[in-house]
Design a protein around this motif. Structure first.
Motif, PDB file in Angstrom:
ATOM      1  N   LEU A 144      46.075  46.370  47.222  1.00  0.00           N
ATOM      2  CA  LEU A 144      45.164  45.508  46.469  1.00  0.00           C
ATOM      3  C   LEU A 144      43.868  45.270  47.238  1.00  0.00           C
ATOM      4  O   LEU A 144      42.781  45.250  46.663  1.00  0.00           O
ATOM      5  CB  LEU A 144      45.838  44.186  46.117  1.00  0.00           C
ATOM      6  CG  LEU A 144      46.974  44.287  45.110  1.00  0.00           C
ATOM      7  CD1 LEU A 144      47.689  42.958  44.976  1.00  0.00           C
ATOM      8  CD2 LEU A 144      46.464  44.761  43.765  1.00  0.00           C
ATOM      9  N   LEU A 145      43.969  45.102  48.555  1.00  0.00           N
ATOM     10  CA  LEU A 145      42.770  44.946  49.382  1.00  0.00           C
ATOM     11  C   LEU A 145      41.918  46.202  49.339  1.00  0.00           C
ATOM     12  O   LEU A 145      40.690  46.133  49.261  1.00  0.00           O
ATOM     13  CB  LEU A 145      43.148  44.635  50.827  1.00  0.00           C
ATOM     14  CG  LEU A 145      43.728  43.263  51.094  1.00  0.00           C
ATOM     15  CD1 LEU A 145      44.164  43.153  52.545  1.00  0.00           C
ATOM     16  CD2 LEU A 145      42.732  42.187  50.753  1.00  0.00           C
ATOM     17  N   GLU A 146      42.577  47.332  49.393  1.00  0.00           N
ATOM     18  CA  GLU A 146      41.867  48.607  49.317  1.00  0.00           C
ATOM     19  C   GLU A 146      41.128  48.727  47.982  1.00  0.00           C
ATOM     20  O   GLU A 146      39.964  49.143  47.941  1.00  0.00           O
ATOM     21  CB  GLU A 146      42.869  49.748  49.494  1.00  0.00           C
ATOM     22  CG  GLU A 146      42.266  51.120  49.521  1.00  0.00           C
ATOM     23  CD  GLU A 146      43.345  52.180  49.678  1.00  0.00           C
ATOM     24  OE1 GLU A 146      43.251  53.193  48.961  1.00  0.00           O
ATOM     25  OE2 GLU A 146      44.276  51.995  50.484  1.00  0.00           O
ATOM     26  N   LEU A 147      41.798  48.366  46.902  1.00  0.00           N
ATOM     27  CA  LEU A 147      41.169  48.411  45.583  1.00  0.00           C
ATOM     28  C   LEU A 147      40.004  47.423  45.498  1.00  0.00           C
ATOM     29  O   LEU A 147      38.922  47.760  45.004  1.00  0.00           O
ATOM     30  CB  LEU A 147      42.194  48.098  44.486  1.00  0.00           C
ATOM     31  CG  LEU A 147      43.293  49.130  44.255  1.00  0.00           C
ATOM     32  CD1 LEU A 147      44.363  48.567  43.330  1.00  0.00           C
ATOM     33  CD2 LEU A 147      42.712  50.415  43.707  1.00  0.00           C
ATOM     34  N   PRO A 199      43.955  49.256  37.775  1.00  0.00           N
ATOM     35  CA  PRO A 199      44.314  50.453  38.542  1.00  0.00           C
ATOM     36  C   PRO A 199      45.682  50.331  39.225  1.00  0.00           C
ATOM     37  O   PRO A 199      46.400  51.318  39.352  1.00  0.00           O
ATOM     38  CB  PRO A 199      43.200  50.601  39.576  1.00  0.00           C
ATOM     39  CG  PRO A 199      42.346  49.420  39.476  1.00  0.00           C
ATOM     40  CD  PRO A 199      42.723  48.663  38.244  1.00  0.00           C
ATOM     41  N   PHE A 200      46.045  49.128  39.640  1.00  0.00           N
ATOM     42  CA  PHE A 200      47.344  48.946  40.289  1.00  0.00           C
ATOM     43  C   PHE A 200      48.481  49.241  39.316  1.00  0.00           C
ATOM     44  O   PHE A 200      49.430  49.938  39.659  1.00  0.00           O
ATOM     45  CB  PHE A 200      47.477  47.524  40.841  1.00  0.00           C
ATOM     46  CG  PHE A 200      48.704  47.308  41.671  1.00  0.00           C
ATOM     47  CD1 PHE A 200      48.699  47.593  43.025  1.00  0.00           C
ATOM     48  CD2 PHE A 200      49.870  46.811  41.109  1.00  0.00           C
ATOM     49  CE1 PHE A 200      49.835  47.401  43.803  1.00  0.00           C
ATOM     50  CE2 PHE A 200      51.005  46.610  41.868  1.00  0.00           C
ATOM     51  CZ  PHE A 200      50.990  46.910  43.228  1.00  0.00           C
ATOM     52  N   LEU A 201      48.364  48.721  38.096  1.00  0.00           N
ATOM     53  CA  LEU A 201      49.428  48.902  37.110  1.00  0.00           C
ATOM     54  C   LEU A 201      49.393  50.268  36.438  1.00  0.00           C
ATOM     55  O   LEU A 201      50.431  50.899  36.257  1.00  0.00           O
ATOM     56  CB  LEU A 201      49.358  47.804  36.047  1.00  0.00           C
ATOM     57  CG  LEU A 201      49.547  46.371  36.537  1.00  0.00           C
ATOM     58  CD1 LEU A 201      49.361  45.397  35.390  1.00  0.00           C
ATOM     59  CD2 LEU A 201      50.884  46.179  37.202  1.00  0.00           C
ATOM     60  N   SER A 202      48.216  50.735  36.065  1.00  0.00           N
ATOM     61  CA  SER A 202      48.108  51.975  35.287  1.00  0.00           C
ATOM     62  C   SER A 202      48.067  53.225  36.153  1.00  0.00           C
ATOM     63  O   SER A 202      48.858  54.140  35.959  1.00  0.00           O
ATOM     64  CB  SER A 202      46.859  51.931  34.410  1.00  0.00           C
ATOM     65  OG  SER A 202      46.973  50.900  33.486  1.00  0.00           O
ATOM     66  N   GLU A 206      55.334  43.406  41.372  1.00  0.00           N
ATOM     67  CA  GLU A 206      54.768  43.912  42.629  1.00  0.00           C
ATOM     68  C   GLU A 206      53.311  43.473  42.781  1.00  0.00           C
ATOM     69  O   GLU A 206      52.870  43.123  43.878  1.00  0.00           O
ATOM     70  CB  GLU A 206      54.868  45.436  42.684  1.00  0.00           C
ATOM     71  CG  GLU A 206      56.287  45.924  42.811  1.00  0.00           C
ATOM     72  CD  GLU A 206      56.446  47.411  42.534  1.00  0.00           C
ATOM     73  OE1 GLU A 206      57.481  47.960  42.941  1.00  0.00           O
ATOM     74  OE2 GLU A 206      55.553  48.018  41.892  1.00  0.00           O
ATOM     75  N   PHE A 207      52.567  43.464  41.679  1.00  0.00           N
ATOM     76  CA  PHE A 207      51.181  42.993  41.709  1.00  0.00           C
ATOM     77  C   PHE A 207      51.143  41.521  42.120  1.00  0.00           C
ATOM     78  O   PHE A 207      50.386  41.133  43.006  1.00  0.00           O
ATOM     79  CB  PHE A 207      50.520  43.189  40.340  1.00  0.00           C
ATOM     80  CG  PHE A 207      49.109  42.683  40.289  1.00  0.00           C
ATOM     81  CD1 PHE A 207      48.076  43.457  40.775  1.00  0.00           C
ATOM     82  CD2 PHE A 207      48.819  41.434  39.763  1.00  0.00           C
ATOM     83  CE1 PHE A 207      46.760  42.998  40.738  1.00  0.00           C
ATOM     84  CE2 PHE A 207      47.522  40.970  39.718  1.00  0.00           C
ATOM     85  CZ  PHE A 207      46.487  41.748  40.207  1.00  0.00           C
ATOM     86  N   GLY A 208      51.967  40.710  41.471  1.00  0.00           N
ATOM     87  CA  GLY A 208      52.008  39.281  41.799  1.00  0.00           C
ATOM     88  C   GLY A 208      52.416  39.022  43.232  1.00  0.00           C
ATOM     89  O   GLY A 208      51.833  38.178  43.912  1.00  0.00           O
TER      90      GLY A 208
END
Length: 119
Positions: A19-22, A42-45, A53-55
């Protein structure tokens, strides 16, 4: 027999780093804010991460002081610019807790999201 594939973001710290990278690749809007959907999509798709995992990744990044999450959940902000955030917290004993908003607190409700203080 079903074969289970390994989830690359099952570890909250791995999800937080991604997420930091994104977020680092996104041009912030007013006051350094990054719309959450700019990292969520982008994380999910693209990366095929799950909502959990996102949360967990967002919560881990907030706990470690890498991201600041607006109380509405619509914005994040990268903290401590100029440092290599992806290299922080890699030693033994650095773990992220599970997301508080996914686990009930002692009162039976969800804990509030961290507050957001504009600069």
């Amino acid at each position: 027999m079903k074969h289970v594939t390994e989830r690359p973001f099952a570890d909250p710290q791995a999800a937080a780093r991604k997420l930091l990278e994104l977020a680092a690749g996104i041009e912030p809007v007013q006051d350094g804010r990054i719309h959450i959907e700019k990292i969520n999509y982008p994380f999910l798709s693209t990366l095929k991460g799950s909502r959990a995992e996102f949360g967990a990744g967002v919560r881990c990044a907030v706990e470690k002081g890498w991201l600041e999450l607006h109380e509405s959940g619509t914005y994040v902000r990268l903290l401590t610019p100029g440092q290599n955030l992806l290299a922080l917290g890699t030693g033994p004993g650095t773990v992220c807790l599970s997301p508080r908003w996914l686990a009930p607190n002692g009162a039976g409700g969800a804990a509030p999201a961290p507050s957001f203080q504009p600069h």
